[in-house]
Each structure stands twice: as C-alpha cells, then as structure tokens.
Scaffold this motif. Sequence first.
Motif, PDB file in Angstrom:
ATOM      1  N   SER A  22      -6.734  -1.363  -6.671  1.00 21.72           N
ATOM      2  CA  SER A  22      -7.235  -2.035  -5.472  1.00 21.72           C
ATOM      3  C   SER A  22      -8.687  -2.434  -5.659  1.00 21.72           C
ATOM      4  CB  SER A  22      -7.155  -1.106  -4.247  1.00 21.72           C
ATOM      5  OG  SER A  22      -5.828  -0.825  -3.900  1.00 21.72           O
ATOM      6  N   GLY A  44     -11.942   6.171  -8.222  1.00 27.00           N
ATOM      7  CA  GLY A  44     -12.566   4.875  -8.010  1.00 27.00           C
ATOM      8  C   GLY A  44     -14.071   4.917  -8.150  1.00 27.00           C
ATOM      9  N   VAL A  74     -12.015  -2.912  -3.533  1.00 24.91           N
ATOM     10  CA  VAL A  74     -12.378  -2.247  -2.284  1.00 24.91           C
ATOM     11  C   VAL A  74     -13.784  -2.655  -1.817  1.00 24.91           C
ATOM     12  CG1 VAL A  74     -12.589  -0.023  -1.098  1.00 24.91           C
ATOM     13  CG2 VAL A  74     -10.994  -0.261  -3.015  1.00 24.91           C
ATOM     14  N   ARG A 115      -4.995  -4.702  -2.571  1.00 22.36           N
ATOM     15  CA  ARG A 115      -4.197  -4.457  -3.771  1.00 22.36           C
ATOM     16  C   ARG A 115      -4.212  -5.682  -4.667  1.00 22.36           C
ATOM     17  NH1 ARG A 115      -1.238   0.501  -4.812  1.00 22.36           N
ATOM     18  NH2 ARG A 115      -1.959   1.794  -3.114  1.00 22.36           N
ATOM     19  N   HIS A 165      -4.820   3.990  -8.399  1.00 21.34           N
ATOM     20  CA  HIS A 165      -3.911   4.911  -7.706  1.00 21.34           C
ATOM     21  C   HIS A 165      -2.896   5.478  -8.680  1.00 21.34           C
ATOM     22  CE1 HIS A 165      -5.378   2.971  -4.004  1.00 21.34           C
ATOM     23  NE2 HIS A 165      -5.290   1.863  -4.710  1.00 21.34           N
ATOM     24  N   ASP A 209      -8.814  -1.547   1.206  1.00 21.14           N
ATOM     25  CA  ASP A 209      -8.122  -1.634  -0.085  1.00 21.14           C
ATOM     26  C   ASP A 209      -7.381  -2.973  -0.167  1.00 21.14           C
ATOM     27  OD1 ASP A 209      -8.910   0.964  -0.506  1.00 21.14           O
ATOM     28  OD2 ASP A 209      -6.946   1.847  -0.139  1.00 21.14           O
ATOM     29  N   HIS A 231       0.840  -1.200   0.000  1.00 15.38           N
ATOM     30  CA  HIS A 231       0.000   0.000   0.000  1.00 15.38           C
ATOM     31  C   HIS A 231       0.873   1.246   0.000  1.00 15.38           C
ATOM     32  CE1 HIS A 231      -3.809  -2.041   0.630  1.00 15.38           C
ATOM     33  NE2 HIS A 231      -3.175  -2.839   1.466  1.00 15.38           N
ATOM     34  N   TYR A 233      -6.475   6.241   7.104  1.00 15.12           N
ATOM     35  CA  TYR A 233      -5.960   4.888   7.234  1.00 15.12           C
ATOM     36  C   TYR A 233      -5.282   4.777   8.589  1.00 15.12           C
ATOM     37  CZ  TYR A 233      -6.789   4.275   2.257  1.00 15.12           C
ATOM     38  OH  TYR A 233      -7.386   4.165   1.024  1.00 15.12           O
ATOM     39  N   GLY A 290      -4.731  -1.584   4.611  1.00 14.12           N
ATOM     40  CA  GLY A 290      -5.769  -1.258   3.653  1.00 14.12           C
ATOM     41  C   GLY A 290      -7.045  -0.706   4.270  1.00 14.12           C
ATOM     42  N   TRP A 330      -5.892   9.702  -7.253  1.00 18.54           N
ATOM     43  CA  TRP A 330      -6.584   8.416  -7.260  1.00 18.54           C
ATOM     44  C   TRP A 330      -8.029   8.631  -7.717  1.00 18.54           C
ATOM     45  CZ3 TRP A 330     -10.744   8.708  -4.086  1.00 18.54           C
ATOM     46  CH2 TRP A 330     -10.687   9.652  -3.061  1.00 18.54           C
ATOM     47  N   ARG A 376       0.401   5.336  -0.861  1.00 19.37           N
ATOM     48  CA  ARG A 376      -0.587   6.361  -1.170  1.00 19.37           C
ATOM     49  C   ARG A 376       0.135   7.679  -1.459  1.00 19.37           C
ATOM     50  NH1 ARG A 376      -3.282   2.727   1.724  1.00 19.37           N
ATOM     51  NH2 ARG A 376      -2.447   2.999   3.782  1.00 19.37           N
ATOM     52  N   THR A 432     -10.361   0.998  -6.996  1.00 20.08           N
ATOM     53  CA  THR A 432      -9.667   2.279  -6.915  1.00 20.08           C
ATOM     54  C   THR A 432      -8.392   2.154  -7.744  1.00 20.08           C
ATOM     55  OG1 THR A 432     -10.553   2.773  -4.726  1.00 20.08           O
ATOM     56  CG2 THR A 432      -8.595   3.991  -5.403  1.00 20.08           C
TER      57      THR A 432
END
Length: 176
Positions: free
Chosen positions: A147, A35, A149, A141, A176, A139, A27, A101, A107, A33, A29, A174
């Motif tokens: 991801s 989604g 979700v 991956r 990224h 999330d 993960h 998060y 995630g 992004w 970030r 999502t």
Amino acid sequence: MARWSKIAMCAALAATVPGAAAAQHPHVRNGFWIGFGLGYGSFGIEDCDGCGREGGFAGNFRLGGSLGDRWLLGFESNGWIEEEFDTSILVSSSTATVYFYPVASGGLHLKGGLGLAHLDVEDVGDETGLGVLLGAGYDVRIGRNTSLVPFAGWTFGDFEGGSTNVLHFGIGFTFH
C-alpha cells in the motif's frame, strides 16, 4: 522543484487512484505488516518565548500484527531532524501504537500511541520523556501486499525542562 513540492504532488497523485487500486487489490488485514514513510514536519517548543516553529525532514518506521479486519497493534517510531546554525536537532518518539480502520474494507485509519520521546540537541544535551502519537492515514493498495500511504500525525514529548511537539505529514509504503 523543491523536495516538499514533489512530496505534495505524490500525495495528490496517490489520492486520485484509490478507486482503481481498491478494485484490483481489496483491503485485507491479517498477519504481519511493516512500513516506513518520509515527509515534512513542523517542530515547536511549548512555553518558550521567542521560539517559533521550525520546519524539517520527518520520517517514520512501523511494524506490527493484525488483530482483526479493523484493528492493528504495532510499534511506531517517528523522527524529525533539522540543522540550525550548524547545530543538529533531533526529536523522536517510539510508541506502542493502535491502528483503527472505521470501515473494515476501507483504507482510512486512525492511530494513537504511547511510549517514549527523545530530544537531542547537538553540543547541548539530550532528554528522554513521555511520548504520545496521534494521526491518520489512508492505505491505497497498489499491489496485492503493498500500500501507498499518505499520512499526517502529531507527536508530543514531555520532558523535565518542558515539552515539544511535531506536526508531520508525508507519504509511505506498507507491506502486508
């Protein structure tokens, strides 16, 4: 098999693969992004005698940017729709949303948003009011920049004639 059973099976499958997926795609970030998600929602009207909850199709669209390893800032639009007695009912919200998060490398995320809610009942009218969003997701991956979700959320709309709420859950992607 009912479409909601298929969605539940996909969510259960997604919950079984986070370890392997995380080992291959950590993960991270940063940056932009975007989604979307699809699922089921339960709609309710507050202070309405004789009104039960109604089930229907729910979906969302979200996009934004990363503020760091644990915080994202974005826009999220949620919608719920159902046709009852040849009348369509649409409930939606558009909120500025913060995603948190608790574990930077994990995630799990919590989200909260504030913005506008909209209620549209075909052949009756529509209203716009205050919209609130609360929810959580995870999330998983499945690729370097993608991801899966599973998510759950609650939206609230405060209108001149009363208020509505939608409890929704589903699965999304999502990028990224």
